[in-house]
Design a protein around this motif. Structure first.
Motif, PDB file in Angstrom:
ATOM      1  N   SER A   1      -0.684  -8.447 -11.583  1.00 67.20           N
ATOM      2  CA  SER A   1       0.232  -8.144 -10.476  1.00 67.20           C
ATOM      3  C   SER A   1       0.036  -6.716  -9.992  1.00 67.20           C
ATOM      4  O   SER A   1       0.093  -6.436  -8.786  1.00 67.20           O
ATOM      5  CB  SER A   1       1.683  -8.339 -10.931  1.00 67.20           C
ATOM      6  N   SER A   2      -0.211  -5.795 -10.920  1.00 71.52           N
ATOM      7  CA  SER A   2      -0.449  -4.398 -10.539  1.00 71.52           C
ATOM      8  C   SER A   2      -1.739  -4.255  -9.738  1.00 71.52           C
ATOM      9  O   SER A   2      -1.809  -3.462  -8.796  1.00 71.52           O
ATOM     10  CB  SER A   2      -0.509  -3.511 -11.787  1.00 71.52           C
ATOM     11  N   ILE A   3      -2.762  -5.015 -10.122  1.00 70.82           N
ATOM     12  CA  ILE A   3      -4.002  -5.008  -9.332  1.00 70.82           C
ATOM     13  C   ILE A   3      -3.704  -5.442  -7.905  1.00 70.82           C
ATOM     14  O   ILE A   3      -4.143  -4.819  -6.933  1.00 70.82           O
ATOM     15  CB  ILE A   3      -5.051  -5.934  -9.970  1.00 70.82           C
ATOM     16  N   SER A   4      -2.930  -6.520  -7.763  1.00 66.47           N
ATOM     17  CA  SER A   4      -2.562  -7.009  -6.441  1.00 66.47           C
ATOM     18  C   SER A   4      -1.778  -5.951  -5.665  1.00 66.47           C
ATOM     19  O   SER A   4      -2.028  -5.730  -4.475  1.00 66.47           O
ATOM     20  CB  SER A   4      -1.727  -8.285  -6.571  1.00 66.47           C
ATOM     21  N   SER A   5      -0.846  -5.283  -6.322  1.00 70.64           N
ATOM     22  CA  SER A   5      -0.038  -4.251  -5.652  1.00 70.64           C
ATOM     23  C   SER A   5      -0.886  -3.075  -5.198  1.00 70.64           C
ATOM     24  O   SER A   5      -0.653  -2.503  -4.129  1.00 70.64           O
ATOM     25  CB  SER A   5       1.068  -3.766  -6.592  1.00 70.64           C
ATOM     26  N   MET A   6      -1.884  -2.702  -6.004  1.00 71.17           N
ATOM     27  CA  MET A   6      -2.777  -1.630  -5.576  1.00 71.17           C
ATOM     28  C   MET A   6      -3.593  -2.041  -4.358  1.00 71.17           C
ATOM     29  O   MET A   6      -3.993  -1.210  -3.537  1.00 71.17           O
ATOM     30  CB  MET A   6      -3.701  -1.230  -6.723  1.00 71.17           C
ATOM     31  N   GLY A   7      -3.817  -3.352  -4.218  1.00 72.86           N
ATOM     32  CA  GLY A   7      -4.467  -3.847  -3.014  1.00 72.86           C
ATOM     33  C   GLY A   7      -3.640  -3.576  -1.772  1.00 72.86           C
ATOM     34  O   GLY A   7      -4.184  -3.255  -0.704  1.00 72.86           O
ATOM     35  N   TYR A   8      -2.311  -3.677  -1.894  1.00 80.86           N
ATOM     36  CA  TYR A   8      -1.434  -3.354  -0.774  1.00 80.86           C
ATOM     37  C   TYR A   8      -1.621  -1.892  -0.352  1.00 80.86           C
ATOM     38  O   TYR A   8      -1.657  -1.568   0.836  1.00 80.86           O
ATOM     39  CB  TYR A   8       0.024  -3.587  -1.157  1.00 80.86           C
ATOM     40  N   LEU A   9      -1.706  -1.011  -1.352  1.00 78.85           N
ATOM     41  CA  LEU A   9      -1.888   0.407  -1.034  1.00 78.85           C
ATOM     42  C   LEU A   9      -3.202   0.644  -0.306  1.00 78.85           C
ATOM     43  O   LEU A   9      -3.246   1.375   0.699  1.00 78.85           O
ATOM     44  CB  LEU A   9      -1.833   1.244  -2.313  1.00 78.85           C
ATOM     45  N   LEU A  10      -4.275   0.046  -0.807  1.00 83.25           N
ATOM     46  CA  LEU A  10      -5.570   0.183  -0.140  1.00 83.25           C
ATOM     47  C   LEU A  10      -5.523  -0.389   1.271  1.00 83.25           C
ATOM     48  O   LEU A  10      -6.079   0.195   2.210  1.00 83.25           O
ATOM     49  CB  LEU A  10      -6.653  -0.529  -0.951  1.00 83.25           C
ATOM     50  N   PHE A  11      -4.882  -1.522   1.424  1.00 83.14           N
ATOM     51  CA  PHE A  11      -4.776  -2.166   2.731  1.00 83.14           C
ATOM     52  C   PHE A  11      -4.075  -1.242   3.723  1.00 83.14           C
ATOM     53  O   PHE A  11      -4.520  -1.081   4.871  1.00 83.14           O
ATOM     54  CB  PHE A  11      -4.012  -3.486   2.594  1.00 83.14           C
ATOM     55  N   GLY A  12      -2.985  -0.629   3.305  1.00 86.17           N
ATOM     56  CA  GLY A  12      -2.261   0.284   4.190  1.00 86.17           C
ATOM     57  C   GLY A  12      -3.039   1.540   4.507  1.00 86.17           C
ATOM     58  O   GLY A  12      -3.044   2.003   5.655  1.00 86.17           O
ATOM     59  N   ILE A  13      -3.718   2.094   3.507  1.00 85.74           N
ATOM     60  CA  ILE A  13      -4.499   3.314   3.732  1.00 85.74           C
ATOM     61  C   ILE A  13      -5.635   3.056   4.714  1.00 85.74           C
ATOM     62  O   ILE A  13      -5.988   3.936   5.506  1.00 85.74           O
ATOM     63  CB  ILE A  13      -5.032   3.848   2.387  1.00 85.74           C
ATOM     64  N   GLY A  14      -6.191   1.859   4.693  1.00 86.56           N
ATOM     65  CA  GLY A  14      -7.276   1.523   5.611  1.00 86.56           C
ATOM     66  C   GLY A  14      -6.816   0.980   6.945  1.00 86.56           C
ATOM     67  O   GLY A  14      -7.647   0.515   7.737  1.00 86.56           O
TER      68      GLY A  14
END
Length: 607
Positions: free
Chosen positions: A357-370
């Motif tokens: 789940s944490s891996i998935s949540s870090m994907g949200y951060l990357l998605f927003g930064i990009g």
């Protein structure tokens, strides 16, 4: 009373300086004094971090700068980016001190029994998750245990070691997000790795030595790759201070920009546990003691997102330095979101579900930064805070289950909602935060993040960005699925016969979970507490016209080499004027900023 010139300096280094004292107290004075002394140190440090934030409001910065060496200046800075990270790191670190007490007492006593039974100093082959010898099924038994002299001696020494390493770990994380120099940033970045390595190796589960080595290897490799980018930035821009790099970014040759950006993205992606470089994360989260898992997941891992915004977007801002690569980060984040969510659905171990789940949540951060938008990046920064609160609650729930039942295998659980009602309520709040349901902080972060991504896709008329946005929204269904499925298997159904007498955890666990639950609800109702400084910071990275959002074009000399406090807000277009930034009427906004250099406090106005 602390001199106002040294708020951040004291807050950063007091835990490091006093860590040997905590080890001594643990060894000679016992569990309670050690726990509350550690709590006091971090509580004072947290207050010292918050005090300067109050004066800043929604803009400006607070900075302490000291002469250092030929590498530049040693500085600690609070602004719209570092404030949410710094406060989250120290608040969590302070709260988890109390949560650690009952959990680590159980963990250390189990290790003592293993060492005694194996007649060996190496107990790393034991997986004590299923050992319920010290499971506190009545909610109070851990505090009433009658310990032998050997048990008490071992417990006191090991808990002192745990808390001393814990303080250094917290200090390393704070220093990383406050640093104002590339070399200083790297030192703190590596410093938070060392104590976390030992905390896993000494106090972890299963094959903890192997897991800690894998954790160290991946984290260090990522840091070294990042270091190559930092060194190139420093040498080619003529200095290592952030302000100096930012002012002279145009001097970096174009071919080197691609190399630097690649090194930074890969290095920070390893820290985030992004897809393909996430190998270290599931085992580390699973095998680490749960209080440390809370800190690694909620506070440390997301620092990779801080590094991307601070070092890549902010310092390297300029034509092509961000926009040319942002879409790749955006898509990488999308893949990470989907992969983490899908893998979480396949797990039966609570901590492993939450690891993916944490891996998935870090994907949200990357998605927003990009996302290439003010709202997208702001949402990603706020997502760090909401993830810390929500995931922190869920990992604390996992620890409470281990404390009370002696297992984290969901096949052996069920029906605990009636047995552990407070834990169930707090876990539900944490789960809803991760899903992004009103009125939690998770909703506010996802709303702003996806709003920014959609805005940019529409403005650019980009099919790729539109499809990426649609898939990212769809990935939230995966998040809801694994959170609700996990919750159902733990708290609903028939209670196993072996768990008929299970009760809620001790007050140490419930009060700390209650604090995090309250914080996520407060930020869900009143997100401006953090959104104002965040959006104010991100707006300074962009110039806004009536038609589009573009990365700001920074020219040499636009930033003072030491203070980094120049902030110009261009006025809105007036009737009859040409729609051009250079022809707009300039409105100067005065913001009070503090710069501390050496022993002198300088208050001045930024323009």
């Amino acid at each position: 009373m602390v001199d106002s010139s040294y708020y951040l300096m004291v807050a950063t280094f007091m835990p490091l300086i006093l860590s040997p004292v905590i080890y001594f107290l643990g060894k000679h004075k016992g569990v309670n004094i050690t726990t509350w002394s550690t709590f006091g140190i971090l509580a004072v440090s947290t207050i010292l971090v918050i005090i300067p934030c109050i004066d800043l409001g929604s803009g400006g910065s607070y900075q302490e700068v000291f002469d250092w060496s030929q590498l530049g200046h040693f500085g600690l800075k609070l602004d719209g980016l570092s404030i949410p990270f710094a406060i989250t790191i120290y608040l969590l670190s302070t709260i988890i001190v109390i949560y650690s007490k009952p959990y680590m007492v159980r963990k250390i006593l189990i290790q003592f029994d293993q060492l005694k039974n194996s007649k060996s100093a190496d107990s790393s082959t034991y997986n004590d998750i299923e050992n319920d010898l010290y499971a506190a099924k009545d909610g109070n038994s851990l505090s009433t245990l009658m310990l032998t002299t050997d048990q008490k001696s071992y417990l006191n020494e090991q808990l002192g070691l745990y808390y001393s390493l814990y303080l250094v770990f917290a200090m390393g994380m704070l220093g990383t997000v406050l640093a104002t120099n590339l070399f200083e940033f790297y030192v703190f970045f590596e410093l938070m790795l060392v104590p976390s390595f030992f905390l896993i190796a000494f106090f972890g589960y299963g094959k903890r030595k192997r897991t800690s080595l894998m954790f160290f290897f991946w984290a260090h490799v990522g840091a070294v790759i990042m270091l190559l980018g930092l060194l190139a930035m420093g040498f080619l821009s003529g200095g290592f201070d952030f302000d100096e790099v930012k002012a002279n970014v145009s001097q970096i040759p174009s071919p080197w920009i691609a190399v630097i950006v690649a090194a930074l993205i890969i290095g920070f992606a390893v820290k985030l546990g992004a897809f393909l470089v996430h190998i270290w994360l599931p085992d580390s989260y699973t095998d680490a003691p749960t209080p440390i898992t809370v800190l690694i997941s909620s506070a440390m891992t997301g620092i990779g997102a801080y590094g991307l915004v601070r070092i890549w977007i902010d310092l390297l801002a300029g034509p092509g330095n961000y926009s040319d690569y942002a879409i790749y980060v955006n898509i990488w984040g999308l893949i990470t979101m989907i992969y983490g969510g899908a893998m979480a659905l396949m797990q039966k171990d609570i901590k492993r579900v939450l690891a993916y789940s944490s891996i998935s949540s870090m994907g949200y951060l990357l998605f927003g930064i990009g996302s290439e938008s003010i709202l997208g990046i702001s949402g990603a920064i706020f997502m760090y805070v909401s993830h810390a609160l929500g995931k922190g609650l869920l990992f604390m729930m996992a620890g409470a289950i281990i404390l009370q039942t002696g297992t984290r295998n969901m096949d052996k659980l069920g029906g605990l909602g009636g047995k552990m009602p407070y834990t169930a309520v707090f876990a539900m709040i944490g789960g809803l935060t991760i899903i992004g349901v009103p009125i939690t902080s998770g909703f506010m972060s996802e709303w702003v993040l996806f709003n920014g991504a959609l805005q940019n896709a529409v403005v650019d008329w980009s099919v790729l960005k539109t499809v990426s946005f649609a898939l990212a929204i769809s990935a939230t269904i995966l998040t809801s699925a694994y959170i609700l499925w996990m919750y159902k298997r733990i708290f609903y159904g028939v209670v196993p016969e072996t768990l008929k007498n299970v009760r809620d955890s001790s007050k140490y666990v419930l009060i700390t979970m209650g604090i995090l639950a309250s914080l996520t609800l407060i930020l869900g109702v009143y997100p401006d507490l953090l959104y104002k400084p965040i959006i104010g910071y991100v707006q300074n990275l962009y110039e806004e016209t009536s038609d589009e959002l573009k990365p700001i074009k920074i020219t040499p000399g636009s930033s003072n080499a030491l203070s980094n406090t120049t902030e110009a807000n261009l006025g809105r277009e007036q009737p009859g004027q040409i729609n051009n930034v250079t022809s707009n009427t300039e409105i100067i906004t005065m913001k009070k900023t503090h710069l501390i250099s050496g022993n002198h406090l300088v208050s001045y106005v930024t323009i």
